[in-house]
Scaffold this motif. Structure first.
Motif, PDB file in Angstrom:
ATOM      1  N   ASN A  61     -14.738  21.911 -32.613  1.00  0.00           N
ATOM      2  CA  ASN A  61     -15.099  22.061 -31.207  1.00  0.00           C
ATOM      3  C   ASN A  61     -16.004  20.919 -30.742  1.00  0.00           C
ATOM      4  O   ASN A  61     -16.938  20.542 -31.440  1.00  0.00           O
ATOM      5  CB  ASN A  61     -15.815  23.389 -30.966  1.00  0.00           C
ATOM      6  CG  ASN A  61     -14.832  24.521 -30.830  1.00  0.00           C
ATOM      7  OD1 ASN A  61     -13.738  24.350 -30.306  1.00  0.00           O
ATOM      8  ND2 ASN A  61     -15.209  25.688 -31.306  1.00  0.00           N
ATOM      9  N   MET A  81      -9.926  28.087 -21.853  1.00  0.00           N
ATOM     10  CA  MET A  81     -11.300  27.645 -22.060  1.00  0.00           C
ATOM     11  C   MET A  81     -12.169  28.133 -20.910  1.00  0.00           C
ATOM     12  O   MET A  81     -11.674  28.536 -19.870  1.00  0.00           O
ATOM     13  CB  MET A  81     -11.399  26.147 -22.269  1.00  0.00           C
ATOM     14  CG  MET A  81     -11.167  25.278 -21.095  1.00  0.00           C
ATOM     15  SD  MET A  81     -12.607  25.056 -20.091  1.00  0.00           S
ATOM     16  CE  MET A  81     -11.985  23.793 -19.042  1.00  0.00           C
ATOM     17  N   ALA A  98     -14.009  22.656 -26.342  1.00  0.00           N
ATOM     18  CA  ALA A  98     -12.642  22.910 -26.803  1.00  0.00           C
ATOM     19  C   ALA A  98     -12.445  22.188 -28.122  1.00  0.00           C
ATOM     20  O   ALA A  98     -13.213  21.280 -28.473  1.00  0.00           O
ATOM     21  CB  ALA A  98     -11.628  22.418 -25.775  1.00  0.00           C
TER      22      ALA A  98
END
Length: 143
Positions: A61, A81, A98
């Motif tokens: 991430n 997201m 993300a």
């Protein structure tokens, strides 16, 4: 007997960055914004870290912050997201996180920028911070 040598290949530890599809760096670029609103950037290329923390090529991430001195950011898609720190699509500063795979193929592959009509003759600075939570996050600037 024969000896066995175990080789451990560590994931690449390359700081996250952006470049233009042309190969030019995003940092320090001057981009003429012309045409109708929104200005759509589909030529941003997200780079690094090379592999996700699991070695699967995209699970890590990254926290992304897009900001501008004026104007508003939108993503072509925000499916899957959530915006963070009280930001939202259409703000002059947006923050989200993300995995690297989704950044490459979805979220940073279609960034949109709009401005107020009275701002079209002025310079605007776009800033991008990419925080992989390991390396010092770089601040990338373009005008």
């Amino acid at each position: 007997g024969e000896g066995v040598v175990l080789i451990h290949v560590a994931p690449q530890d390359t700081p996250a960055t952006l470049r233009w599809a042309s190969g030019d760096t995003f940092h320090g670029s001057v981009i003429p914004v012309t045409g109708s609103k929104p200005f759509i950037m589909r030529n941003l290329v997200f780079e690094g870290p090379g592999l996700g923390s699991q070695g699967d090529g995209g699970s890590e991430n990254i926290i992304v912050i897009l900001s501008a001195t004026k104007g508003y950011f939108f993503l072509g898609t925000s499916d899957g997201m959530y915006f963070e720190n009280g930001t939202a699509s259409g703000d002059k500063r947006i923050q989200f996180r993300a995995n690297t795979s989704a950044l490459r193929s979805k979220y940073l592959a279609d960034v949109r920028y709009a401005w107020d009509d009275d701002d079209c003759a002025n310079w605007v600075e776009w800033n991008v911070t990419l925080d992989d939570q390991r390396n010092t996050p770089p601040l990338l600037r373009a005008q």
